[in-house]
Every structure is written in C-alpha cells, then in structure tokens.
Scaffold this motif. Structure first.
Motif, PDB file in Angstrom:
ATOM      1  N   PHE A  39     -35.503-104.936 -86.286  1.00 18.38           N
ATOM      2  CA  PHE A  39     -35.569-104.186 -87.535  1.00 18.38           C
ATOM      3  C   PHE A  39     -36.672-103.146 -87.402  1.00 18.38           C
ATOM      4  O   PHE A  39     -37.817-103.469 -87.082  1.00 18.38           O
ATOM      5  CB  PHE A  39     -35.806-105.132 -88.709  1.00 18.38           C
ATOM      6  N   ARG A  40     -36.301-101.864 -87.672  1.00 21.11           N
ATOM      7  CA  ARG A  40     -37.183-100.736 -87.368  1.00 21.11           C
ATOM      8  C   ARG A  40     -37.712-100.020 -88.601  1.00 21.11           C
ATOM      9  O   ARG A  40     -38.224 -98.913 -88.492  1.00 21.11           O
ATOM     10  CB  ARG A  40     -36.424 -99.713 -86.520  1.00 21.11           C
ATOM     11  N   GLY A  41     -37.596-100.628 -89.772  1.00 20.50           N
ATOM     12  CA  GLY A  41     -38.027 -99.971 -91.001  1.00 20.50           C
ATOM     13  C   GLY A  41     -36.920-100.037 -92.035  1.00 20.50           C
ATOM     14  O   GLY A  41     -35.899-100.696 -91.862  1.00 20.50           O
ATOM     15  N   LYS A  42     -37.129 -99.342 -93.134  1.00 18.85           N
ATOM     16  CA  LYS A  42     -36.198 -99.391 -94.256  1.00 18.85           C
ATOM     17  C   LYS A  42     -34.798 -98.978 -93.831  1.00 18.85           C
ATOM     18  O   LYS A  42     -34.557 -97.843 -93.411  1.00 18.85           O
ATOM     19  CB  LYS A  42     -36.699 -98.470 -95.366  1.00 18.85           C
ATOM     20  N   TYR A  43     -33.841 -99.937 -93.916  1.00 18.87           N
ATOM     21  CA  TYR A  43     -32.415 -99.713 -93.640  1.00 18.87           C
ATOM     22  C   TYR A  43     -32.173 -99.219 -92.211  1.00 18.87           C
ATOM     23  O   TYR A  43     -31.233 -98.463 -91.966  1.00 18.87           O
ATOM     24  CB  TYR A  43     -31.839 -98.729 -94.655  1.00 18.87           C
ATOM     25  N   CYS A  44     -33.002 -99.664 -91.276  1.00 19.64           N
ATOM     26  CA  CYS A  44     -32.860 -99.264 -89.869  1.00 19.64           C
ATOM     27  C   CYS A  44     -32.978-100.501 -88.973  1.00 19.64           C
ATOM     28  O   CYS A  44     -33.911-101.289 -89.136  1.00 19.64           O
ATOM     29  CB  CYS A  44     -33.942 -98.255 -89.464  1.00 19.64           C
ATOM     30  N   TYR A  45     -32.052-100.637 -88.047  1.00 19.24           N
ATOM     31  CA  TYR A  45     -32.154-101.726 -87.071  1.00 19.24           C
ATOM     32  C   TYR A  45     -31.346-101.383 -85.830  1.00 19.24           C
ATOM     33  O   TYR A  45     -30.433-100.558 -85.859  1.00 19.24           O
ATOM     34  CB  TYR A  45     -31.699-103.066 -87.669  1.00 19.24           C
ATOM     35  N   ASP A  46     -31.727-102.038 -84.708  1.00 19.92           N
ATOM     36  CA  ASP A  46     -31.065-101.841 -83.423  1.00 19.92           C
ATOM     37  C   ASP A  46     -30.489-103.161 -82.932  1.00 19.92           C
ATOM     38  O   ASP A  46     -31.107-104.219 -83.106  1.00 19.92           O
ATOM     39  CB  ASP A  46     -32.052-101.321 -82.364  1.00 19.92           C
ATOM     40  N   MET A  79     -28.434 -98.582 -85.951  1.00 18.66           N
ATOM     41  CA  MET A  79     -28.010 -98.340 -87.327  1.00 18.66           C
ATOM     42  C   MET A  79     -29.144 -97.690 -88.102  1.00 18.66           C
ATOM     43  O   MET A  79     -30.280 -98.185 -88.095  1.00 18.66           O
ATOM     44  CB  MET A  79     -27.598 -99.648 -88.005  1.00 18.66           C
ATOM     45  N   ARG A  80     -28.821 -96.576 -88.760  1.00 20.75           N
ATOM     46  CA  ARG A  80     -29.805 -95.839 -89.538  1.00 20.75           C
ATOM     47  C   ARG A  80     -29.204 -95.490 -90.903  1.00 20.75           C
ATOM     48  O   ARG A  80     -28.246 -94.733 -91.001  1.00 20.75           O
ATOM     49  CB  ARG A  80     -30.238 -94.548 -88.824  1.00 20.75           C
ATOM     50  N   TYR A  81     -29.736 -96.133 -91.944  1.00 18.10           N
ATOM     51  CA  TYR A  81     -29.333 -95.831 -93.322  1.00 18.10           C
ATOM     52  C   TYR A  81     -27.829 -96.029 -93.537  1.00 18.10           C
ATOM     53  O   TYR A  81     -27.159 -95.218 -94.184  1.00 18.10           O
ATOM     54  CB  TYR A  81     -29.774 -94.415 -93.709  1.00 18.10           C
ATOM     55  N   GLY A  82     -27.299 -97.105 -92.982  1.00 17.56           N
ATOM     56  CA  GLY A  82     -25.915 -97.467 -93.195  1.00 17.56           C
ATOM     57  C   GLY A  82     -24.917 -96.866 -92.237  1.00 17.56           C
ATOM     58  O   GLY A  82     -23.739 -97.213 -92.266  1.00 17.56           O
ATOM     59  N   SER A  83     -25.372 -95.953 -91.376  1.00 14.68           N
ATOM     60  CA  SER A  83     -24.482 -95.295 -90.426  1.00 14.68           C
ATOM     61  C   SER A  83     -25.011 -95.473 -89.011  1.00 14.68           C
ATOM     62  O   SER A  83     -26.218 -95.580 -88.805  1.00 14.68           O
ATOM     63  CB  SER A  83     -24.363 -93.801 -90.743  1.00 14.68           C
ATOM     64  N   PRO A  84     -24.117 -95.499 -88.027  1.00 12.38           N
ATOM     65  CA  PRO A  84     -24.585 -95.602 -86.635  1.00 12.38           C
ATOM     66  C   PRO A  84     -25.212 -94.304 -86.172  1.00 12.38           C
ATOM     67  O   PRO A  84     -24.682 -93.218 -86.435  1.00 12.38           O
ATOM     68  CB  PRO A  84     -23.305 -95.901 -85.853  1.00 12.38           C
ATOM     69  N   ASP A  85     -26.341 -94.416 -85.511  1.00 11.90           N
ATOM     70  CA  ASP A  85     -26.985 -93.255 -84.883  1.00 11.90           C
ATOM     71  C   ASP A  85     -26.539 -93.268 -83.430  1.00 11.90           C
ATOM     72  O   ASP A  85     -26.970 -94.092 -82.634  1.00 11.90           O
ATOM     73  CB  ASP A  85     -28.511 -93.377 -84.982  1.00 11.90           C
ATOM     74  N   HIS A  86     -25.642 -92.343 -83.108  1.00 13.42           N
ATOM     75  CA  HIS A  86     -25.024 -92.337 -81.785  1.00 13.42           C
ATOM     76  C   HIS A  86     -25.681 -91.348 -80.848  1.00 13.42           C
ATOM     77  O   HIS A  86     -25.132 -90.998 -79.817  1.00 13.42           O
ATOM     78  CB  HIS A  86     -23.536 -92.008 -81.919  1.00 13.42           C
ATOM     79  N   GLU A 128     -31.850-105.784 -72.739  1.00 19.97           N
ATOM     80  CA  GLU A 128     -32.790-104.663 -72.817  1.00 19.97           C
ATOM     81  C   GLU A 128     -32.100-103.303 -72.933  1.00 19.97           C
ATOM     82  O   GLU A 128     -32.713-102.270 -72.730  1.00 19.97           O
ATOM     83  CB  GLU A 128     -33.747-104.661 -71.604  1.00 19.97           C
ATOM     84  N   SER A 129     -30.813-103.304 -73.259  1.00 20.92           N
ATOM     85  CA  SER A 129     -30.079-102.056 -73.453  1.00 20.92           C
ATOM     86  C   SER A 129     -29.625-101.986 -74.910  1.00 20.92           C
ATOM     87  O   SER A 129     -28.982-102.916 -75.408  1.00 20.92           O
ATOM     88  CB  SER A 129     -28.870-101.991 -72.515  1.00 20.92           C
ATOM     89  N   THR A 130     -29.959-100.893 -75.596  1.00 17.52           N
ATOM     90  CA  THR A 130     -29.561-100.719 -76.992  1.00 17.52           C
ATOM     91  C   THR A 130     -28.081-100.368 -77.052  1.00 17.52           C
ATOM     92  O   THR A 130     -27.652 -99.344 -76.506  1.00 17.52           O
ATOM     93  CB  THR A 130     -30.385 -99.610 -77.673  1.00 17.52           C
ATOM     94  N   ILE A 131     -27.295-101.215 -77.693  1.00 20.33           N
ATOM     95  CA  ILE A 131     -25.856-100.975 -77.766  1.00 20.33           C
ATOM     96  C   ILE A 131     -25.440-100.413 -79.121  1.00 20.33           C
ATOM     97  O   ILE A 131     -24.317 -99.919 -79.266  1.00 20.33           O
ATOM     98  CB  ILE A 131     -25.055-102.250 -77.460  1.00 20.33           C
ATOM     99  N   LEU A 132     -26.327-100.495 -80.125  1.00 19.80           N
ATOM    100  CA  LEU A 132     -26.023 -99.911 -81.438  1.00 19.80           C
ATOM    101  C   LEU A 132     -27.319 -99.665 -82.188  1.00 19.80           C
ATOM    102  O   LEU A 132     -28.168-100.554 -82.267  1.00 19.80           O
ATOM    103  CB  LEU A 132     -25.114-100.844 -82.252  1.00 19.80           C
TER     104      LEU A 132
END
Length: 597
Positions: free
Chosen positions: A327-334, A345-352, A339-343
């Motif tokens: 969890f990376r802050g308000k409404y943000c998580y990975d 999520m930022r404010y309800g939408s995927p950050d691609h 050790e590889s980020t597969i998704l």
C-alpha cells in the motif's frame, strides 16, 4: 499492380449487414483509445471476418474492410485446423446431463475451436510480421458468423509482465496480465455491441477506455485472489481498494500484505492471531497493517487474516502462488510477484506506465533512430540506460551521433570530459550531479552535467517535470537534425525514451478514412456519429497526413460541419481544428502496401 477502385465503402463487395462499415469505425475508435493508453506501440488493428453458416450462396467468406480479402488463402486453412483442434480438445470427453445439453456444449466447443483456428491461421500468416491476433466469439448476422479480430504488435504485447501458470483442469477463466485482461474486456464489449439489431447505427451502452481498464484490472485481481482459496475470488480486490482508502489515526495509508494459501509451506508465521478475522473487516485490517515493515507482512488467504509473517527463501517463483501487496498511500497499491510489479493501482485505475525499459522495444526504436547501428551498440546503450533506471534518483542519458561535437557546442552548459568508455560504477558517478550524460552509440561519454538547450515547442507536458520537458524541448529544437535518443529517468521511477516514435502504418489507412468522409458529404448520406468518429481517427493519425491530405480533409470538414449545423436535429455541434502537416513526417513511416489486382 494496378489498383481497381471498388466503390468501398459506399458499395460493399462483402455484405453482412447494413451498418458494418460504421460498426468497424466505432470498434477502431474504442481499440485505439484503450490500447494506445496502455502502450502506444501496441498498434491496434481491427477487422471482421464473416463465415457463412448456410454453406451456400456467395460469398461464403466476407471481410470488413474488403481489402482484407488478401487473407483468403489463410482463411481457407481454418476449417481443417479447427477440426484438428477439436479432435484434440479434452472437452470432447465431457458428458452433460439435461435435455439438449450435450448438443449445446458440443456446439460451443466447435465454435470455440473455430475461433482459435482463426487466431492460429492469422498468427502464422506470411502476410503479417510481428503480429498477434485475438478473435471474439462470433455473432450471427444475416446468415454469417461474424468474428471480430483484434491485431496487436507481438513484441509490444509480450513486453508486458505476464504470469505463466495455467492449470488445464481448472474451468474458471484466469487472466495472466493486465494487457490480457484488457484485450478480453475489449472483445467482450464489442461482441455485446454486435448483438444490437442495427449494430453500427445503434450505439448501445458506451464504455470509455477508463472504465474498460478498471474492469480489466478487476479481472486480473480476481486471478490473484484465487491463489488463496476459491471463495476469495470476489473479496480480495474490494479489500485492497477499501483498505487503501481507510486511514488509521491520520497516518499515511501504507502497509504490506501477502496473499497465499493458509499454512503455505513457504510462509513463516511470526505472530499468529488467536481468532483469525475476515478480510472484509477493513478497519481491523487497516490497524493490523500498521504493524508491518522490515519484511514483516499481514498474511491472508483472501478470506481471513491470520497474523504477521514473511516469505521464506525456499519459495519457487514458478509456482506463482504467493503475491505481495504494498500500500503506497491514499487509494494506491502495487501487486508484486518475485520482486516484479505486475499491477500498479492508482485511484481506482491501473497505472500502466512502464517503469523499466523493454529490451525488444528499445532495440526496435534504436534501429529506426540510428541507421546501421549494431546489436553490440544497442546493448551498450540499453545496459547504460538500465543502470540509471535502477538508481533511486532522476537522471538523463543523451545518446547522439557526433557526440564529441555536441559536447563541444554545449561547453558552457556542461562539464566536458576526455572520451571514456562507461561502465556501471563510472556512469553512476557521472550521473550523480544534475544534468545529462552525453554519449555516442558505442557508450563512450564526452560530457556530464549537461544542461540541454532548445526553444519551447508544441510537445511538452505540463503534468511532467522539468527533466522530461527539457529533453522534449532539446529534441524538438535540435535532436531531429541528427540521430538522437534521450533516456529520461524521473524521480518517481518512470522511464521515457525520446523520441517516442510513431508506429509505421499503411498509407491506405488514411485514404480509406478520407473516402468515407467524401461518402458522407451529401445531405442524404451524412451521418453525424460516423463523421465525429472518422475525425477522431484522423486526429489520432494527424502525424501521417501530407500537406495535400490536410487541405482535402479541411475542405471536407468545413462542408460536413455545415451539414451538421443545418440538419435541424441538434442545437450543439463540435468544431474541429484544421489539420496541418508535421515536419517530422516522411515516407519511412509508411509500410509497404499489399498488392491488389
């Protein structure tokens, strides 16, 4: 070969239903909006293949657009290939109870294998290079099973992070990446719209790219939730969203959670809860996350929370049954695996946004920018870029032919150095100060701390920082004069390669769109929605327009806008900007056309 004008799209050689041209235009707009947002190099192409279900009449196979009929030899192989796939399908051994169920399930299996046979035939076609195809379930229109085909750039598609574990015995559909989930959502949406009585004229429920991406991310998260237990399918994703929105005593929404099966052999429990609680108790979970850190995580199976623990070093990543949530802050998580980020999520939408460089895409760009560049030279520049990308700070690498003269020209704005072949330690040292490192294609450095010059142009991005925008300004002002590649690493970990090369297209794409505009230019044929969607498609292709085409489109646009305003049906209209040619455009951006008789 001489091209014979067929009259398309006003006259249809392959007629399936009245509004098929307009349906395809709408499908293209949606595809470009969605997939260009994920990755501009995906280069989405949409076409349709209609297969007669009556085995009589003419033609037995229809194509939209009609010039895709050069695929006739490939499609001729589909029936035999489908029969081969069906003969090996394990579902043939399934027996279903219930009146008519065996016949129904056989029909579904045969249609599935026919669809997969189309995908394979197109993937293996000599007509395409580096393309991958996905085909939607067919919809019957006037005696034709209509298959919507999505074509993407294979290298760009495969550059995304994928899971790999597939259980052939599992009946539930799993998505192995965000991009896979996105293409499935797109095709499902288009198939749904194709069921409308007048598909192409009737618009149906509109879903924009943001909504489609959110649905894709949700479906991908369902796959992650399943690693814990089957009934966690619909609990894990809502829990991640809810907890990322829930604060604890005004502290930042941070924390660390691991999802795995209960009593997983590669999870070491450090602190177990006497009475495990449900993951849906979000405030309780938020409080538990305050205890995480230094490798310690909340342990869940997606259904209940069991305490604090950590992953053992004995874990085999090929099993793909332990995932980490940061969890990376308000409404943000990975979501992270091995050790590889597969998704993200930022404010309800995927950050691609790509955080790192894909080597294949990097090499393709390098070969287009630097004529004659060798594989060793590409590896040199790529490796240097990756060294910078892994640092916890922003930096910039300018690779330019004639780097020595460029360092000399910027001598008042950089620290010149004697030419030196860079290694990891030296590059990290040189990039520790503000400004760019200037190198040639061999990885030899000529300057450090370079402040790039330039005149403010049209391509900047106010949402990005000064490092990115100075690189854009420099390239716009000077970079296009000589082969130049700039790698920008931002403080937030984003990596950009400048220039962002436009994909190559066939010039006939432009002429087809202009022909459709011409076909709409009378009061009897004017169709407002199609006009707007064609302008949308041309706006996305404005880079490729010649001066003559810009003038022609602008004249047609003026005429069509007048028809729009005088139709008497609407009180509001869209005014489109005039098109102007791009100075960077040249014939190298056009692909070779297919020959026609």
């Amino acid at each position: 070969m001489v091209k014979i004008k067929s009259g398309y799209p006003q006259l249809l050689k392959y007629f399936m239903w009245e509004w098929q041209v307009y349906f395809l235009i709408s499908a293209k707009v949606r595809a470009e909006s969605l997939f260009n947002e994920i990755n501009r190099k995906l280069d989405p192409v949409i076409f349709m293949i209609g297969v007669s279900t009556e085995d009589q009449g003419s033609p037995l196979i229809c194509y939209e657009p009609e010039d895709m009929d050069y695929l006739e030899n490939d499609i001729d192989k589909v029936k035999e290939l489908a029969e081969l796939l069906d003969s090996k399908d394990p579902d043939r051994n399934m027996y279903y109870t219930g009146d008519g169920m065996n016949a129904e399930m056989k029909n579904r299996r045969v249609r599935k294998n026919f669809r997969l046979a189309i995908e394979r035939a197109l993937d293996e076609s000599e007509s395409f290079t580096d393309k991958i195809h996905f085909v939607a379930n067919p919809v019957n229109r006037n005696g034709y099973d209509v298959f919507i085909v999505l074509q993407l750039n294979r290298t760009a598609y495969n550059s995304h992070v994928f899971l790999h574990k597939v259980d052939p015995e599992e009946r539930l559909k799993k998505h192995l990446s965000l991009i896979e989930a996105a293409k499935d959502i797109y095709l499902e949406n288009q198939s749904h719209l194709l069921h409308l009585p007048n598909a192409g004229r009737d618009r149906g429920p509109e879903r924009d790219s943001t909504e489609l991406l959110r649905l894709a991310a949700k479906n991908f998260l369902y796959t992650i939730g399943l690693v814990g237990r089957s009934d966690a399918l619909f609990k894990f994703q809502p829990a991640c969203d809810a907890v990322s929105l829930t604060s604890y005593e005004r502290s930042e929404n941070e924390g660390y959670m691991i999802i795995a099966q209960q009593e997983h052999e590669d999870i070491e429990m450090i602190l177990e809860i006497d009475s495990p609680f449900l993951i849906t108790e979000y405030r309780k979970l938020r409080k538990e996350l305050q205890l995480t850190g230094n490798g310690l995580a909340v342990i869940t199976d997606g259904h209940k929370i069991y305490g604090l623990g950590k992953q053992k070093n004995t874990y085999n990543p090929a099993k793909e049954d332990i995932f980490h949530v940061f969890f990376r802050g308000k409404y943000c998580y990975d979501i992270v695996h091995n050790e590889s980020t597969i998704l993200r999520m930022r404010y309800g939408s995927p950050d691609h946004t790509n955080e790192q460089l894909n080597k294949e895409s990097f090499a393709l760009d390098a070969r287009r920018i630097f004529p004659g560049i060798t594989s060793d030279q590409i590896n040199n520049v790529y490796n240097l870029s990756m060294i910078l990308a892994k640092q916890d700070r922003g930096s910039m690498l300018v690779c330019i032919d004639d780097a020595a003269n460029e360092a000399n020209r910027l001598h008042n704005q950089c620290i010149g150095i004697k030419p030196v072949k860079l290694d990891a330690a030296l590059l990290i040292n040189l990039s520790s100060i503000d400004g760019a490192v200037i190198v040639d294609r061999n990885g030899i450095a000529y300057a450090k701390g370079a402040i790039l010059d330039g005149v403010v142009g049209f391509e900047g991005d106010a949402s990005r920082g000064s490092r990115y925008n100075s690189a854009i300004t420099y390239y716009e002002h000077r970079g296009w004069e000589k082969p130049t590649m700039i790698i920008v690493i931002s403080e937030d970990g984003m990596v950009d390669v400048i220039p962002t090369l436009m994909p190559q297209i066939m010039h006939s794409e432009i002429t087809k769109l202009i022909n459709i505009l011409e076909g709409l230019s009378t009061p009897e044929t004017f169709e407002r929605t199609t006009f707007y969607e064609i302008m949308n498609l041309l706006q996305r292709r404005k880079f490729y327009l010649t001066n003559e085409e810009c003038n022609n489109i602008n004249l047609l646009k003026t005429k069509l806008e007048k028809l729009d305003q005088t139709s008497g049906e609407y009180t509001m209209w869209i005014k489109h900007d005039n098109f102007v040619p791009n100075r960077l455009m040249n014939n190298r951006y056009y692909l070779k056309e297919k020959e026609e008789i």
